[in-house]
Design a protein around this motif. Structure first.
Motif, PDB file in Angstrom:
ATOM      1  N   SER A   2       0.915  -1.337   0.005  1.00 35.31           N
ATOM      2  CA  SER A   2       0.005  -0.067   0.096  1.00 35.31           C
ATOM      3  C   SER A   2       0.854   1.298   0.011  1.00 35.31           C
ATOM      4  CB  SER A   2      -1.067   0.008   1.103  1.00 35.31           C
ATOM      5  OG  SER A   2      -0.054   0.246   2.365  1.00 35.31           O
ATOM      6  N   LYS A   3       0.271   2.372  -0.347  1.00 33.07           N
ATOM      7  CA  LYS A   3       0.805   3.772  -0.374  1.00 33.07           C
ATOM      8  C   LYS A   3       1.501   3.948   0.885  1.00 33.07           C
ATOM      9  CE  LYS A   3       0.034   8.255  -2.394  1.00 33.07           C
ATOM     10  NZ  LYS A   3      -0.861   9.071  -3.146  1.00 33.07           N
ATOM     11  N   GLU A   4       0.609   3.902   2.155  1.00 30.10           N
ATOM     12  CA  GLU A   4       1.029   4.323   3.321  1.00 30.10           C
ATOM     13  C   GLU A   4       2.205   3.650   3.707  1.00 30.10           C
ATOM     14  OE1 GLU A   4      -1.889   3.454   2.367  1.00 30.10           O
ATOM     15  OE2 GLU A   4      -3.195   5.250   2.324  1.00 30.10           O
ATOM     16  N   LEU A   5       2.308   2.185   3.369  1.00 30.64           N
ATOM     17  CA  LEU A   5       3.300   1.384   3.739  1.00 30.64           C
ATOM     18  C   LEU A   5       4.723   1.988   3.447  1.00 30.64           C
ATOM     19  CD1 LEU A   5       4.678  -1.021   5.513  1.00 30.64           C
ATOM     20  CD2 LEU A   5       3.916  -2.515   3.434  1.00 30.64           C
ATOM     21  N   LYS A   6       4.458   2.363   1.682  1.00 29.15           N
ATOM     22  CA  LYS A   6       5.825   2.834   1.142  1.00 29.15           C
ATOM     23  C   LYS A   6       6.392   4.061   1.918  1.00 29.15           C
ATOM     24  CE  LYS A   6       4.670   0.727  -3.260  1.00 29.15           C
ATOM     25  NZ  LYS A   6       4.495   1.175  -4.687  1.00 29.15           N
ATOM     26  N   VAL A   7       5.168   5.088   2.368  1.00 29.62           N
ATOM     27  CA  VAL A   7       5.771   6.090   3.062  1.00 29.62           C
ATOM     28  C   VAL A   7       6.449   5.846   4.305  1.00 29.62           C
ATOM     29  CG1 VAL A   7       4.469   8.392   3.970  1.00 29.62           C
ATOM     30  CG2 VAL A   7       3.878   7.401   1.714  1.00 29.62           C
ATOM     31  N   GLY A   8       5.749   4.922   5.013  1.00 29.91           N
ATOM     32  CA  GLY A   8       6.371   4.518   6.215  1.00 29.91           C
ATOM     33  C   GLY A   8       7.647   3.966   6.322  1.00 29.91           C
ATOM     34  N   ILE A   9       7.960   3.196   5.110  1.00 29.16           N
ATOM     35  CA  ILE A   9       9.318   2.834   4.954  1.00 29.16           C
ATOM     36  C   ILE A   9      10.406   4.083   4.501  1.00 29.16           C
ATOM     37  CG2 ILE A   9      10.560   1.319   3.698  1.00 29.16           C
ATOM     38  CD1 ILE A   9       8.450  -0.576   3.396  1.00 29.16           C
ATOM     39  N   ILE A  10       9.907   4.691   3.778  1.00 24.66           N
ATOM     40  CA  ILE A  10      10.727   5.722   3.287  1.00 24.66           C
ATOM     41  C   ILE A  10      11.172   6.761   4.560  1.00 24.66           C
ATOM     42  CG2 ILE A  10      10.958   7.864   2.053  1.00 24.66           C
ATOM     43  CD1 ILE A  10       9.217   6.324  -0.282  1.00 24.66           C
ATOM     44  N   ALA A  11      10.071   6.906   5.489  1.00 25.63           N
ATOM     45  CA  ALA A  11      10.331   7.821   6.506  1.00 25.63           C
ATOM     46  C   ALA A  11      11.292   7.207   7.557  1.00 25.63           C
ATOM     47  CB  ALA A  11       9.024   8.062   7.394  1.00 25.63           C
ATOM     48  N   VAL A  12      11.053   5.802   7.869  1.00 26.72           N
ATOM     49  CA  VAL A  12      12.165   5.081   8.596  1.00 26.72           C
ATOM     50  C   VAL A  12      13.500   5.007   8.146  1.00 26.72           C
ATOM     51  CG1 VAL A  12      12.757   2.944   9.565  1.00 26.72           C
ATOM     52  CG2 VAL A  12      10.407   3.702   9.751  1.00 26.72           C
ATOM     53  N   VAL A  13      13.677   4.847   6.834  1.00 29.64           N
ATOM     54  CA  VAL A  13      14.997   5.204   6.176  1.00 29.64           C
ATOM     55  C   VAL A  13      15.664   6.368   6.377  1.00 29.64           C
ATOM     56  CG1 VAL A  13      16.262   4.922   4.194  1.00 29.64           C
ATOM     57  CG2 VAL A  13      14.394   3.288   4.589  1.00 29.64           C
ATOM     58  N   ILE A  14      14.699   7.449   6.272  1.00 32.99           N
ATOM     59  CA  ILE A  14      15.233   8.853   6.072  1.00 32.99           C
ATOM     60  C   ILE A  14      15.778   9.076   7.722  1.00 32.99           C
ATOM     61  CG2 ILE A  14      14.545  11.180   6.347  1.00 32.99           C
ATOM     62  CD1 ILE A  14      12.713  10.500   3.846  1.00 32.99           C
ATOM     63  N   VAL A  15      14.861   8.518   8.637  1.00 29.17           N
ATOM     64  CA  VAL A  15      15.380   8.916  10.187  1.00 29.17           C
ATOM     65  C   VAL A  15      16.506   7.982  10.225  1.00 29.17           C
ATOM     66  CG1 VAL A  15      14.587   8.442  12.598  1.00 29.17           C
ATOM     67  CG2 VAL A  15      12.954   9.182  10.793  1.00 29.17           C
ATOM     68  N   VAL A  16      16.575   6.692   9.915  1.00 24.21           N
ATOM     69  CA  VAL A  16      17.920   6.186  10.285  1.00 24.21           C
ATOM     70  C   VAL A  16      19.055   6.898   9.640  1.00 24.21           C
ATOM     71  CG1 VAL A  16      19.007   4.019   9.854  1.00 24.21           C
ATOM     72  CG2 VAL A  16      16.713   3.805  10.658  1.00 24.21           C
ATOM     73  N   GLY A  17      18.962   7.070   8.381  1.00 16.92           N
ATOM     74  CA  GLY A  17      20.070   7.698   7.438  1.00 16.92           C
ATOM     75  C   GLY A  17      20.395   8.988   8.078  1.00 16.92           C
ATOM     76  N   PHE A  18      19.212   9.946   8.712  1.00 17.11           N
ATOM     77  CA  PHE A  18      19.610  11.107   9.658  1.00 17.11           C
ATOM     78  C   PHE A  18      20.711  10.982  10.857  1.00 17.11           C
ATOM     79  CE2 PHE A  18      18.638  14.205  12.848  1.00 17.11           C
ATOM     80  CZ  PHE A  18      19.156  15.415  12.130  1.00 17.11           C
ATOM     81  N   ILE A  19      20.210   9.852  11.398  1.00 11.60           N
ATOM     82  CA  ILE A  19      20.728   9.291  12.723  1.00 11.60           C
ATOM     83  C   ILE A  19      22.237   9.068  12.634  1.00 11.60           C
ATOM     84  CG2 ILE A  19      20.903   7.916  14.503  1.00 11.60           C
ATOM     85  CD1 ILE A  19      17.725   7.815  14.607  1.00 11.60           C
TER      86      ILE A  19
END
Length: 315
Positions: A2-19
Motif C-alpha cells: 500500500s501507499k501508506e506502507l511505502k511512505v512509512g518505510i521511506i520515513a524510517v529510512v530517512i530517520v535512520v540515515g539522519f541518525i
C-alpha cells in the motif's frame, strides 16, 4: 504494497540515515562493531577537540569521541579524553597516547605510540597520556633567557642614551654641526684639488709620457752600467791596490829608517842644516846679483876693465 506502507518505510529510512549521518559527522560509525574505545587523562589538552583524529605511526585509525572533566575530587580540573580505534592493530597497555600538533595552523591530534611488551590493551582501558612539546612552547622556553638579557641591554642602553643626552647639549651640537660644515668644505676643496691635478695630468700627458720614457732609458743605461761593472775583474783591481799599498808601506819604512836620499833628508839633521845653509848662501848671492849686477855681468864696447869687487855690508 500500500501507499501508506511505502511512505512509512521511506520515513524510517530517512530517520535512520539522519541518525547515522549525524553520528558519522560526530566521528561515530554505528555500523562498525569492531571499534575499541579507550580513555586517557590529561592536565591540559592543548587545543584537542572532539572528532580530532587518532593516528598510529601517521596512519589514521580513529577519532576522539568526547572530552569531559574528571569528577574525582583529587583529580579535579583534569580532563578525560575518550576515543575509539577502528583498526585491529594490537598494542599493549604500556603504550603512550600523545597530544601533538601536525603543523602550527591545524588543531591538535592524538598519536598512539605503541608498546608491544606487556598485556594487550582492550576496549575500555585507561592508557597513559602525555603532551608533546609544541614548536611555540619550545621557542618560548628558549626566548625567556633571551628576553631577560634583552631587558638588561635595554636598561644599559637607556643609561647610555641618558649620558649621551647630557653630553650633547646645544653648544656641543652646534660645534658638531660646525665641524661637519668644515669637513664638507675640506672635502669640496679636496675635490677641486683632485680635479685640478687631473686637468694638469691631461694637459701634460705627453710630457709625462716623455719623462717616463726618459726614466726608462736611464734605467736601461744603469742596467748596462751594472752589467759592465759586473764584468769588471774587481779581484784583480783589489789585488793590484794591495800590491801598491804594500810597496808604499815598504818605501815608507825605508824612508823612516833613513835609507836613500829622501830618508837621509828627512832623518839626517846635518844634511838638513847643510841644505838650509846652502839655501841661505844662494839667497844672499841672488840678492847681491840683483843689487850689484855690474860685479857679475860686465859689458863694454871699448874694453874697459870691470870694477873691483867690494863686499856689501851685511844687514
Amino acid at each position: 504494497m500500500s501507499k501508506e506502507l511505502k511512505v512509512g518505510i521511506i520515513a524510517v529510512v530517512i530517520v535512520v540515515g539522519f541518525i547515522w549521518g549525524f553520528n558519522f559527522l560526530k566521528g561515530t560509525n554505528l555500523f562498525d562493531t569492531g571499534t575499541r574505545v579507550f580513555k586517557v587523562e590529561y592536565a591540559k589538552i592543548g587545543g584537542l577537540s572532539k572528532s580530532s583524529p587518532v593516528t598510529i605511526n601517521g596512519l589514521k585509525v580513529g577519532k576522539v569521541d568526547k572530552i569531559e572533566f574528571n569528577t574525582t575530587p583529587e583529580k579535579k580540573g583534569y580532563l578525560i579524553v575518550t576515543f575509539h580505534v577502528e583498526n585491529d592493530f594490537e598494542f599493549s597497555k604500556n603504550s603512550l597516547v600523545q597530544i601533538y600538533s601536525p603543523n602550527p595552523l591545524s588543531g591538535s591530534s592524538l598519536a598512539i605510540i605503541p608498546d608491544y611488551n606487556g598485556e594487550a590493551a582492550v576496549s575500555g582501558d585507561f592508557l597513559t597520556g602525555e603532551m608533546e612539546e609544541s614548536l611555540f612552547t619550545s621557542i618560548g622556553e628558549r626566548l625567556d633567557p633571551l628576553q631577560q638579557k634583552i631587558e638588561k641591554v635595554l636598561v644599559s642602553a637607556d643609561t647610555l642614551f641618558g649620558g649621551i643626552n647630557k653630553i650633547l647639549n646645544e653648544k656641543t651640537i652646534s660645534e658638531v654641526n660646525r665641524s661637519i660644515t668644515d669637513l664638507s668644505a675640506t672635502i669640496h676643496q679636496l675635490r677641486s684639488t683632485v680635479s685640478t691635478v687631473n686637468t694638469m695630468i691631461v694637459e701634460n700627458k705627453e710630457s709625462l709620457k716623455n719623462s717616463i720614457e726618459n726614466t726608462k732609458n736611464i734605467t736601461e743605461n744603469f742596467s748596462k752600467v751594472s752589467d759592465s761593472l759586473a764584468s769588471v775583474n774587481f779581484n784583480e783591481i783589489i789585488k793590484n791596490a794591495e800590491n801598491a799599498i804594500s810597496n808604499f808601506n815598504s818605501v815608507s819604512e825605508k824612508i823612516n829608517s833613513g835609507e836613500g836620499t829622501v830618508g837621509k833628508l828627512i832623518n839626517d839633521k846635518n844634511m838638513y842644516n847643510n841644505l838650509e845653509a846652502a839655501t841661505k848662501e844662494l839667497e844672499q848671492l841672488l840678492r847681491d846679483i840683483k843689487l850689484n849686477p855690474k860685479r857679475y855681468i860686465h859689458f863694454s864696447i871699448f874694453g874697459k876693465s870691470p870694477d873691483s869687487y867690494e863686499e856689501s855690508p851685511k844687514n
